[in-house]
Design an enzyme around this catalytic site. Sequence first.
Site, PDB file in Angstrom:
ATOM      1  N   LYS A 101     -18.026  -5.287  13.344  1.00  0.00           N
ATOM      2  CA  LYS A 101     -17.633  -4.174  14.320  1.00  0.00           C
ATOM      3  C   LYS A 101     -17.924  -2.842  14.240  1.00  0.00           C
ATOM      4  CE  LYS A 101     -13.318  -7.046  15.318  1.00  0.00           C
ATOM      5  NZ  LYS A 101     -12.009  -7.346  15.321  1.00  0.00           N
ATOM      6  N   ASP A 113      -9.312  -4.844  21.068  1.00  0.00           N
ATOM      7  CA  ASP A 113      -8.295  -5.447  20.187  1.00  0.00           C
ATOM      8  C   ASP A 113      -6.830  -4.622  20.245  1.00  0.00           C
ATOM      9  OD1 ASP A 113     -10.086  -7.031  18.807  1.00  0.00           O
ATOM     10  OD2 ASP A 113     -10.579  -5.548  17.396  1.00  0.00           O
ATOM     11  N   GLY A 148      -1.299  -0.846   6.492  1.00  0.00           N
ATOM     12  CA  GLY A 148      -2.672  -0.922   6.592  1.00  0.00           C
ATOM     13  C   GLY A 148      -3.521   0.199   7.132  1.00  0.00           C
ATOM     14  N   GLY A 201      -7.365   0.142   7.841  1.00  0.00           N
ATOM     15  CA  GLY A 201      -8.585  -0.431   7.888  1.00  0.00           C
ATOM     16  C   GLY A 201      -9.016  -0.278   9.292  1.00  0.00           C
ATOM     17  N   ALA A 255      -3.298   5.545  -0.117  1.00  0.00           N
ATOM     18  CA  ALA A 255      -2.434   6.248   0.784  1.00  0.00           C
ATOM     19  C   ALA A 255      -3.449   7.324   1.385  1.00  0.00           C
ATOM     20  CB  ALA A 255      -1.394   6.853  -0.139  1.00  0.00           C
ATOM     21  N   LYS A 268      -6.088   6.816   2.868  1.00  0.00           N
ATOM     22  CA  LYS A 268      -6.669   6.379   4.293  1.00  0.00           C
ATOM     23  C   LYS A 268      -5.601   6.710   5.219  1.00  0.00           C
ATOM     24  CE  LYS A 268      -9.101   2.549   4.078  1.00  0.00           C
ATOM     25  NZ  LYS A 268      -9.278   1.449   3.261  1.00  0.00           N
ATOM     26  N   TYR A 309      -3.290 -14.728  11.782  1.00  0.00           N
ATOM     27  CA  TYR A 309      -2.465 -16.029  12.281  1.00  0.00           C
ATOM     28  C   TYR A 309      -3.200 -17.426  11.467  1.00  0.00           C
ATOM     29  CZ  TYR A 309      -6.860 -17.182  14.778  1.00  0.00           C
ATOM     30  OH  TYR A 309      -7.848 -17.559  15.137  1.00  0.00           O
TER      31      TYR A 309
HETATM   32  P1  ATR Z   1     -10.041  -4.762   8.623  1.00  0.00           P
HETATM   33  O1  ATR Z   1     -11.298  -4.527   9.404  1.00  0.00           O
HETATM   34  O2  ATR Z   1      -9.643  -6.085   8.664  1.00  0.00           O
HETATM   35  O3  ATR Z   1      -8.932  -3.659   8.747  1.00  0.00           O
HETATM   36  P2  ATR Z   1     -10.547  -3.026   6.189  1.00  0.00           P
HETATM   37  O4  ATR Z   1     -11.226  -2.117   7.057  1.00  0.00           O
HETATM   38  O5  ATR Z   1     -11.620  -3.606   4.933  1.00  0.00           O
HETATM   39  O6  ATR Z   1     -10.542  -4.358   7.025  1.00  0.00           O
HETATM   40  O7  ATR Z   1      -9.176  -3.047   5.759  1.00  0.00           O
HETATM   41  C1  ATR Z   1      -8.327  -3.813   5.176  1.00  0.00           C
HETATM   42  C2  ATR Z   1      -7.185  -3.185   4.920  1.00  0.00           C
HETATM   43  O8  ATR Z   1      -6.218  -3.953   4.394  1.00  0.00           O
HETATM   44  C3  ATR Z   1      -6.971  -1.979   4.348  1.00  0.00           C
HETATM   45  O9  ATR Z   1      -5.946  -1.218   4.538  1.00  0.00           O
HETATM   46  C4  ATR Z   1      -6.581  -2.274   2.587  1.00  0.00           C
HETATM   47  O10 ATR Z   1      -6.130  -1.440   1.982  1.00  0.00           O
HETATM   48  P3  ATR Z   1      -6.859  -0.413   1.167  1.00  0.00           P
HETATM   49  O11 ATR Z   1      -7.215   0.572   1.964  1.00  0.00           O
HETATM   50  O12 ATR Z   1      -6.002   0.172   0.025  1.00  0.00           O
HETATM   51  O13 ATR Z   1      -7.979  -1.346   0.586  1.00  0.00           O
HETATM   52  C5  ATR Z   1      -5.467  -3.704   3.036  1.00  0.00           C
HETATM   53  N1  ATR Z   1      -5.426  -4.607   2.165  1.00  0.00           N
HETATM   54  C6  ATR Z   1      -6.349  -5.553   1.652  1.00  0.00           C
HETATM   55  N2  ATR Z   1      -5.944  -6.429   0.568  1.00  0.00           N
HETATM   56  C7  ATR Z   1      -4.824  -5.965   0.369  1.00  0.00           C
HETATM   57  C8  ATR Z   1      -3.699  -6.433  -0.494  1.00  0.00           C
HETATM   58  N3  ATR Z   1      -3.950  -7.246  -1.366  1.00  0.00           N
HETATM   59  N4  ATR Z   1      -2.579  -5.783  -0.508  1.00  0.00           N
HETATM   60  C9  ATR Z   1      -2.452  -4.646   0.335  1.00  0.00           C
HETATM   61  N5  ATR Z   1      -3.233  -4.070   1.331  1.00  0.00           N
HETATM   62  C10 ATR Z   1      -4.339  -4.808   1.258  1.00  0.00           C
END
Ligand code: ATR
Length: 273
Positions: free
Chosen positions: A66, A103, A127, A129, A154, A156, A216
């Site tokens: 993306k 989305d 989250g 990300g 945090a 982020k 899902y």
């Molecule tokens: P996406 O495009 O799916 O959002 P991403 O940008 O890599 O993928 O973001 C993943 C998110 O899931 C982030 O908020 C990540 O937390 P961090 O920023 O601390 O990495 C969160 N995440 C991934 N695995 C996790 C876990 N096991 N527990 C808690 N948060 C998690």
Amino acid sequence: MTDHYCVFGNPVTHSKSPLIHEEFAQQTQQPIRYTATLAPIDGFASAWREFVASGGRGANVTVPFKGDAYAICDTLSHRAKRAKAVNTLIVGGNGRTYGDTTDGVGLVRDLAYHRISLQGKRLLVIGAGGAVRSVLEPLLAAQPSEIVVVNRTAAKATQLAQDFADLGNIVGGAFDTLEGQFDLVINGTSASLVGDLPPLPDELFTKGAWAYDMMYGPEPTVFLQWAGPRGAKLLDGLGMLVEQAAESFFLWRNIHPETASVRTLLRQSLELA
Ligand code: ATR
């Protein structure tokens, strides 16, 4: 003339997009063909150029492309600019690439489908990300009283809240700063993929609150399994997937497909998988 669309991903064989768009096409009698393309991790741009050169008219883009899709667009919608991500590509009449993200609209339409109103409600988004960045603008547009964003990292969450603060009341922080209860809690982390549960307090939900996981699968995610016994009503991300696809279809074909039957079909396909 059959117009060709596809979904780019890596991996991509699991993608439900071909099934969804074939159903939309049949239902609306649109002459389209929709396939799945596995692009190399470092080769999205050339895969897209090849697709366009072969006559492709548009595409969906899923993990992990993306951001790459965002980077190759000649023109971006304002919501894609905010999201810094593109999940829908359109080939313009002049061969230029237009990028949008559906989305966020997908999530908000799914909530509306389930008659969940956001106006004046307190929302927690877990989250920070790309997935969360893509949904904050339409969530804020629905005028909740507050959105709290928490994240394992945090900083982020704090940054994300700052980036969207001009659109509404949004704050970000760490899990241990969480206070009070929420009417809707959305899990936008990828933690569910590995069966992890974010560290959440037990008293998180107001009476009648909803828990929503953007992921899902055939079984409820660990987050939904946790939220159910704590009194929340549960939704997974299947409806969001169908609604974001419907919005992409509309961008390509200028026609809104009906989503209820496709939701049912997709749920059945998960149960059979
Ligand atoms: P996406 O495009 O799916 O959002 P991403 O940008 O890599 O993928 O973001 C993943 C998110 O899931 C982030 O908020 C990540 O937390 P961090 O920023 O601390 O990495 C969160 N995440 C991934 N695995 C996790 C876990 N096991 N527990 C808690 N948060 C998690």
